[in-house]
Design a protein around this motif. Structure first.
Motif, PDB file in Angstrom:
ATOM      1  N   ALA A 257       0.745  -1.182   0.113  1.00 15.46           N
ATOM      2  CA  ALA A 257       0.025   0.056  -0.101  1.00 15.46           C
ATOM      3  C   ALA A 257       0.911   1.356  -0.137  1.00 15.46           C
ATOM      4  CB  ALA A 257      -0.967  -0.019   1.222  1.00 15.46           C
ATOM      5  N   VAL A 258       1.954   1.405   0.952  1.00 13.12           N
ATOM      6  CA  VAL A 258       2.857   2.304   0.636  1.00 13.12           C
ATOM      7  C   VAL A 258       3.546   2.596  -0.515  1.00 13.12           C
ATOM      8  CG1 VAL A 258       4.863   3.658   2.209  1.00 13.12           C
ATOM      9  CG2 VAL A 258       2.994   2.229   3.434  1.00 13.12           C
ATOM     10  N   ALA A 259       3.870   1.643  -1.014  1.00 13.25           N
ATOM     11  CA  ALA A 259       4.905   1.572  -2.187  1.00 13.25           C
ATOM     12  C   ALA A 259       3.581   2.340  -3.292  1.00 13.25           C
ATOM     13  CB  ALA A 259       5.099   0.235  -2.441  1.00 13.25           C
ATOM     14  N   GLY A 260       2.560   1.957  -3.428  1.00 13.54           N
ATOM     15  CA  GLY A 260       1.313   2.528  -4.184  1.00 13.54           C
ATOM     16  C   GLY A 260       1.126   3.714  -4.173  1.00 13.54           C
ATOM     17  N   LEU A 261       1.248   4.038  -3.031  1.00 16.78           N
ATOM     18  CA  LEU A 261       0.992   5.598  -2.550  1.00 16.78           C
ATOM     19  C   LEU A 261       2.267   6.555  -3.083  1.00 16.78           C
ATOM     20  CD1 LEU A 261      -0.533   5.122   1.176  1.00 16.78           C
ATOM     21  CD2 LEU A 261      -1.681   6.141  -0.953  1.00 16.78           C
ATOM     22  N   VAL A 262       3.253   6.010  -2.725  1.00 19.20           N
ATOM     23  CA  VAL A 262       4.447   6.632  -3.025  1.00 19.20           C
ATOM     24  C   VAL A 262       4.684   6.860  -4.667  1.00 19.20           C
ATOM     25  CG1 VAL A 262       7.264   6.329  -3.355  1.00 19.20           C
ATOM     26  CG2 VAL A 262       5.888   5.875  -1.170  1.00 19.20           C
ATOM     27  N   ALA A 263       4.432   5.512  -5.433  1.00 18.49           N
ATOM     28  CA  ALA A 263       4.387   5.784  -6.876  1.00 18.49           C
ATOM     29  C   ALA A 263       3.441   6.978  -7.415  1.00 18.49           C
ATOM     30  CB  ALA A 263       4.256   4.372  -7.550  1.00 18.49           C
ATOM     31  N   ILE A 264       2.126   6.794  -6.918  1.00 21.23           N
ATOM     32  CA  ILE A 264       1.089   7.856  -7.614  1.00 21.23           C
ATOM     33  C   ILE A 264       1.286   9.085  -7.103  1.00 21.23           C
ATOM     34  CG2 ILE A 264      -0.484   7.398  -5.624  1.00 21.23           C
ATOM     35  CD1 ILE A 264      -1.122   7.201  -9.555  1.00 21.23           C
ATOM     36  N   THR A 265       2.133   9.499  -6.045  1.00 14.31           N
ATOM     37  CA  THR A 265       2.399  10.858  -5.473  1.00 14.31           C
ATOM     38  C   THR A 265       2.685  11.832  -6.933  1.00 14.31           C
ATOM     39  OG1 THR A 265       2.586  10.259  -3.099  1.00 14.31           O
ATOM     40  CG2 THR A 265       3.605  12.179  -3.861  1.00 14.31           C
ATOM     41  N   PRO A 266       3.756  11.646  -7.487  1.00 12.01           N
ATOM     42  CA  PRO A 266       3.867  12.467  -8.681  1.00 12.01           C
ATOM     43  C   PRO A 266       3.117  12.529  -9.745  1.00 12.01           C
ATOM     44  CG  PRO A 266       5.374  10.797  -8.634  1.00 12.01           C
ATOM     45  CD  PRO A 266       4.469  10.538  -7.478  1.00 12.01           C
ATOM     46  N   ALA A 267       2.159  11.534  -9.815  1.00  9.56           N
ATOM     47  CA  ALA A 267       1.350  11.207 -11.119  1.00  9.56           C
ATOM     48  C   ALA A 267       0.059  11.174 -10.843  1.00  9.56           C
ATOM     49  CB  ALA A 267       1.694   9.785 -11.610  1.00  9.56           C
ATOM     50  N   CYS A 268      -0.666  11.688  -9.696  1.00 10.09           N
ATOM     51  CA  CYS A 268      -1.875  11.404  -9.254  1.00 10.09           C
ATOM     52  C   CYS A 268      -2.734  12.325 -10.171  1.00 10.09           C
ATOM     53  CB  CYS A 268      -2.224  11.633  -7.875  1.00 10.09           C
ATOM     54  SG  CYS A 268      -1.605  13.583  -7.317  1.00 10.09           S
ATOM     55  N   ALA A 269      -2.597  13.616 -10.661  1.00  7.65           N
ATOM     56  CA  ALA A 269      -3.305  14.556 -11.446  1.00  7.65           C
ATOM     57  C   ALA A 269      -2.975  14.284 -12.834  1.00  7.65           C
ATOM     58  CB  ALA A 269      -3.126  15.921 -11.040  1.00  7.65           C
ATOM     59  N   ASN A 270      -2.091  13.360 -13.607  1.00  8.98           N
ATOM     60  CA  ASN A 270      -1.600  13.367 -14.836  1.00  8.98           C
ATOM     61  C   ASN A 270      -1.798  11.879 -15.463  1.00  8.98           C
ATOM     62  OD1 ASN A 270       0.012  15.713 -13.406  1.00  8.98           O
ATOM     63  ND2 ASN A 270      -0.385  16.161 -15.352  1.00  8.98           N
ATOM     64  N   LEU A 271      -2.552  10.885 -14.947  1.00  3.50           N
ATOM     65  CA  LEU A 271      -2.736   9.728 -15.465  1.00  3.50           C
ATOM     66  C   LEU A 271      -4.287   9.372 -15.444  1.00  3.50           C
ATOM     67  CD1 LEU A 271      -0.133   7.338 -13.268  1.00  3.50           C
ATOM     68  CD2 LEU A 271       0.004   8.550 -15.802  1.00  3.50           C
TER      69      LEU A 271
END
Length: 406
Positions: free
Chosen positions: A268-282
């Motif tokens: 869960a934490v790994a997924g949260l980390v990865a989506i952090t920069p990309a959350c508004a652009n995918l």
């Protein structure tokens, strides 16, 4: 600014602030019972110290007048006196407070790499100086008009995308964590299985608090945009995280024969980390794929410390550094309209890689030099005997659990 946006700003700030106690629970459950107080205190120490430094001068350093500036003038508004008396002070101070919560958790994340063996006083010195020399300037580079924010314009390419901190938070913290793990060296008897989490429910509680707070982390800044993209951000924060849990558990099952609760929480934490920069652009489908990749790759990456011989106690490198790189670079391929496979060319990928590499190298270099200096002067690591016995009573005079002798 309408009252609804202001209300969301306050809510989001509280959510992100809660994430640092969430880190304390997550990390605290992962260490041995005789080190849980020490582990959690490093997060709470960061919460106290970085809050004060941010108000005094960190916020002033986090924005620059020109892309060539290294950082803002720390004395431009020392103590935020001017910000508090301006015509827009209400919303300006909200923005400053929201920014403080990011600085706090970035520093707290680093502590997981040095669990079970760090002196609290040395950690606090490191935290304050690292925040001043690294986090505050990097925040200016990424979000405050600095060279990373303007990199696309400089090169005639799309702008760097880092909506909520893939570079400024996770790569930044992960690189510093790697540096400190190398400086402090391995724990006594370091090998695979050296310690098991002493409290799995505490780990799950911490992960749950982090996921809860992360909706403020990713969607919080939308109060400045009239909540224009909040729906996309929220669904991506849910989807990528859920997919990462599945990705991590599948790897665990194939590799070790069992899917574990700690693995699910780490995924869960790994997924949260990865989506952090990309959350508004995918688009949501690409966010799901990102989550699966992040969960699976990070599940494999946490094993690197045993093969490469560095002791990152709680896998800050394997989750935050690796996950941050994955999320940042992934945008080069799948960002809406500008990704290589979504209507763009190699330009987006190029600026994402440059930004990630620059923050990684700078943070690592400063953290290594600072940690080395502290270790050689006042000492950063506790004595081996204290480490083996458990450092809570030695460092803090407390025990995490008052167990009856009967």
């Amino acid at each position: 600014m309408d009252t609804g946006s202001i209300a969301w700003a306050i809510t989001a700030t509280a959510l992100v602030l809660l994430m640092t106690p969430g880190v304390a629970f997550f990390y605290g459950g992962l260490v041995k019972a005789k080190s849980v107080v020490s582990m959690m205190m490093m997060s709470f120490g960061a919460l106290g110290l970085i809050s004060v430094l941010w108000i005094l001068y960190g916020f002033s350093m986090s924005a620059v007048d020109a892309p060539t500036d290294f950082a803002g003038n720390p004395f431009a508004d020392f103590g935020l006196g001017s910000l508090a008396t301006g015509e827009t002070s209400n919303t300006d101070l909200l923005g400053a407070t929201f920014g403080a919560t990011f600085a706090i958790i970035t520093v707290a994340l680093i502590s997981g790499a040095i669990a079970d063996r760090a002196k609290f006083g040395a950690w606090m010195i490191f935290a304050g100086i690292w925040a001043t020399l690294v986090y505050f300037p990097v925040a200016a580079w990424v979000w405050g008009g600095g060279w990373i924010m303007e990199l696309g314009n400089t090169l005639g390419l799309p702008g760097v995308i880092d909506y909520a901190g893939g570079t400024a938070v996770h790569i930044n913290a992960g690189a510093a964590a790697l540096a400190l793990a190398l400086v402090l060296g391995k724990r006594v008897g370091f090998q695979k299985g050296i310690t098991k989490p002493h409290n799995v429910p505490l780990v799950l509680l911490g992960a749950a608090i982090l996921w809860f707070g992360w909706f403020g982390f990713n969607a919080g800044a939308e109060w400045l945009n009239g909540l224009a993209n909040v729906g996309l951000i929220v669904v991506n924060t849910l989807g990528a995280t859920a997919a990462a849990i599945l990705g991590w558990m599948v790897v665990e099952k194939v590799k070790d024969g069992k899917a574990t609760a700690v693995g699910a929480a780490s995924g869960a934490v790994a997924g949260l980390v990865a989506i952090t920069p990309a959350c508004a652009n995918l688009e949501p489908g690409w966010a799901l794929l990102l989550g699966v990749l992040a969960g699976a790759v990070c599940a494999l990456a946490v094993e690197l410390k045993f093969k490469l011989g560095f002791d990152d106690s709680l896998d800050v490198v394997g989750i935050h550094l690796v996950g941050g790189i994955i999320g940042t670079v992934y945008l080069g391929f799948f960002a809406i309209d500008t990704g290589l496979f979504t209507g763009g060319d190699l330009g987006q990928l190029a600026v994402q890689v440059i930004a990630a590499a620059a923050v990684l190298l700078y943070s690592f270099a400063v953290a290594f030099g600072l940690g080395f200096a502290i270790e050689k002067t006042i000492g950063f690591r506790v004595k081996n005997a204290d480490e083996v016995a458990g450092i809570d009573t030695v460092v803090h005079g407390e025990e995490g659990y008052a167990l009856s002798e009967l």
